[in-house]
Design a protein around this motif. Structure first.
Motif, PDB file in Angstrom:
ATOM      1  N   HIS A 188      -9.081  -9.380   7.891  1.00  0.00           N
ATOM      2  CA  HIS A 188     -10.536  -9.453   7.839  1.00  0.00           C
ATOM      3  C   HIS A 188     -10.930 -10.930   7.813  1.00  0.00           C
ATOM      4  O   HIS A 188     -10.244 -11.752   7.203  1.00  0.00           O
ATOM      5  N   ALA A 224      -4.446  -3.407  13.910  1.00  0.00           N
ATOM      6  CA  ALA A 224      -4.688  -3.892  12.554  1.00  0.00           C
ATOM      7  C   ALA A 224      -4.566  -5.420  12.524  1.00  0.00           C
ATOM      8  O   ALA A 224      -3.818  -6.012  13.305  1.00  0.00           O
ATOM      9  N   GLY A 249      -7.315  -0.667  13.604  1.00  0.00           N
ATOM     10  CA  GLY A 249      -8.675  -0.731  13.088  1.00  0.00           C
ATOM     11  C   GLY A 249      -8.742  -1.089  11.618  1.00  0.00           C
ATOM     12  O   GLY A 249      -9.786  -1.524  11.132  1.00  0.00           O
ATOM     13  N   ASP A 250      -7.638  -0.903  10.883  1.00  0.00           N
ATOM     14  CA  ASP A 250      -7.598  -1.289   9.475  1.00  0.00           C
ATOM     15  C   ASP A 250      -7.456  -2.806   9.384  1.00  0.00           C
ATOM     16  O   ASP A 250      -7.072  -3.471  10.354  1.00  0.00           O
ATOM     17  N   TYR A 251      -7.755  -3.359   8.217  1.00  0.00           N
ATOM     18  CA  TYR A 251      -7.687  -4.806   8.078  1.00  0.00           C
ATOM     19  C   TYR A 251      -7.182  -5.208   6.698  1.00  0.00           C
ATOM     20  O   TYR A 251      -7.256  -4.449   5.735  1.00  0.00           O
ATOM     21  N   ARG A 261       0.809  -1.221   0.000  1.00  0.00           N
ATOM     22  CA  ARG A 261       0.000   0.000   0.000  1.00  0.00           C
ATOM     23  C   ARG A 261       0.844   1.273   0.000  1.00  0.00           C
ATOM     24  O   ARG A 261       0.307   2.381  -0.091  1.00  0.00           O
ATOM     25  N   THR A 270      -7.415  -7.684   3.505  1.00  0.00           N
ATOM     26  CA  THR A 270      -8.418  -8.471   2.785  1.00  0.00           C
ATOM     27  C   THR A 270      -7.756  -9.575   1.976  1.00  0.00           C
ATOM     28  O   THR A 270      -6.530  -9.593   1.791  1.00  0.00           O
ATOM     29  N   LEU A 286      -0.132  -0.307   8.801  1.00  0.00           N
ATOM     30  CA  LEU A 286      -1.588  -0.158   8.780  1.00  0.00           C
ATOM     31  C   LEU A 286      -2.025   0.440  10.108  1.00  0.00           C
ATOM     32  O   LEU A 286      -1.539   0.043  11.168  1.00  0.00           O
ATOM     33  N   ASP A 287      -2.922   1.398  10.054  1.00  0.00           N
ATOM     34  CA  ASP A 287      -3.405   2.022  11.287  1.00  0.00           C
ATOM     35  C   ASP A 287      -4.297   1.064  12.063  1.00  0.00           C
ATOM     36  O   ASP A 287      -4.973   0.209  11.480  1.00  0.00           O
ATOM     37  N   VAL A 289       1.595  -6.351   9.070  1.00  0.00           N
ATOM     38  CA  VAL A 289       0.721  -5.173   9.096  1.00  0.00           C
ATOM     39  C   VAL A 289       1.479  -3.935   9.591  1.00  0.00           C
ATOM     40  O   VAL A 289       0.930  -2.843   9.614  1.00  0.00           O
ATOM     41  N   THR A 343      -8.195  -7.952  13.859  1.00  0.00           N
ATOM     42  CA  THR A 343      -8.389  -6.515  13.941  1.00  0.00           C
ATOM     43  C   THR A 343      -9.167  -6.168  15.211  1.00  0.00           C
ATOM     44  O   THR A 343     -10.019  -6.937  15.654  1.00  0.00           O
ATOM     45  N   ASP A 379      -5.926  -8.045  -0.824  1.00  0.00           N
ATOM     46  CA  ASP A 379      -4.599  -7.562  -0.421  1.00  0.00           C
ATOM     47  C   ASP A 379      -3.568  -8.685  -0.512  1.00  0.00           C
ATOM     48  O   ASP A 379      -2.441  -8.481  -0.978  1.00  0.00           O
TER      49      ASP A 379
END
Length: 303
Positions: free
Chosen positions: A212, A209, A161-163, A153, A165, A158-159, A190, A235, A168
């Motif tokens: 999902h 992070a 709360g982000d996940y 990315r 997929t 990754l912040d 992450v 997450t 990804d």
């Protein structure tokens, strides 16, 4: 994700996991001797630890840190004539949010059951009676594959709360020129450790992070043997109503996957980039605690 949708996903993944390769070891049954031999493709002989140093000071993500105390020598005894030994004692909350550890399959109970329908009542105050750490007493050795999602990315991490997929994971494969296959030890970065070192520790139990739940389809299709992350794999806050750790439930309870939480990939990433190679021989050697639900762990990547 509503709880009903999660339970439907749980049932599908549980049915897929019963594929005849279990042999009482969960997804580790896919890690055949032939696959271990094939994994031993070492190029430069460099070894890299995938564990973070165990912490003994409390912090926002580690209110009950490991304790380490010297039991010998006594004061000024080290200067005495003759033989003396330095001795110490160690204690640890294995399933915390700071130290690198491996979860045994008896760690996750869901609807009164462990993986494979084993009654959760087999876990008692005296220890676990089934699916314990004893399943990995001979270690885990196989092909490790690192998929770096922040690199994909273009961000350092990754912040919370982000996940991650399934898309990804597929995109990271393409970007890194690697394909996850049957029996692999899949490691998903992450950037948790880099964020923690850059910004300081935070309450990771409340915000972190992870993957999902739908990403578990990717692991089922690729038939991986083990999942590890530099975070908790899950997450937070949870994306599933009424289920706080959905990835743990799906991976361990439905699919029979051993998990490794809070690993450290910050030395591994530049080594992989230098070699242009994101797979490696990986050796995991948990402690021999037969009735335990987990163990501190120091996986070693051999490049």
């Amino acid at each position: 994700m509503p709880e009903a949708e999660f339970r439907s996903l749980y049932r599908r993944l549980r049915e897929q996991a019963l594929d005849g390769t279990d042999h009482g070891r969960g997804a580790l049954g896919r890690l055949t001797p032939e696959r271990v031999v094939a994994a031993a493709e070492v190029r430069c002989g460099r070894t890299v630890s995938l564990a973070a140093p165990i912490e003994t000071r409390p912090g926002p993500d580690n209110p009950q840190p490991a304790s380490h105390e010297m039991t010998a020598p006594a004061h000024r005894e080290a200067d005495a004539h003759g033989l003396r030994f330095a001795l110490d004692r160690f204690a640890m909350n294995v399933h915390g949010d700071a130290d690198s550890h491996l979860d045994a399959l008896c760690h996750v109970m869901f609807d009164g059951e462990l993986y494979g329908g084993v009654p959760a009542s087999s876990v008692t105050p005296d220890g676990a009676g089934a699916l314990t750490l004893d399943l990995v007493r001979d270690g885990i050795v196989g092909r490790g594959v690192l998929l770096d999602i922040p690199r994909l990315r273009g961000v350092p991490w990754l912040d919370p709360g982000d996940y991650v997929t399934a898309d990804d994971l597929v995109a990271a494969e393409t970007a890194q020129g690697v394909t996850v296959g049957a029996g692999d030890l899949l490691f998903v970065r992450v950037g948790h450790r880099r964020r923690r070192r850059s910004l300081g520790a935070w309450n990771a139990a409340q915000a972190r992070a992870g993957l999902h739940p739908e990403a578990m389809h990717f692991l089922a299709e690729r038939r991986v043997a083990v999942l590890g992350s530099d975070g908790n794999n899950d997450t937070a806050p949870s994306v599933v109503t009424e289920v706080p750790f959905p990835v743990h439930v799906l991976a361990m309870n439905a699919m029979g996957l051993h998990l490794m939480d809070y690993l450290d990939f910050e030395e591994l990433v530049p080594a992989c980039e230098q070699l242009g190679r994101w797979h490696f021989l990986c050796v995991v050697a948990p402690l021999r605690l037969p009735a335990a639900t987990g163990s501190p762990v120091n996986p070693i990547a051999v490049l």
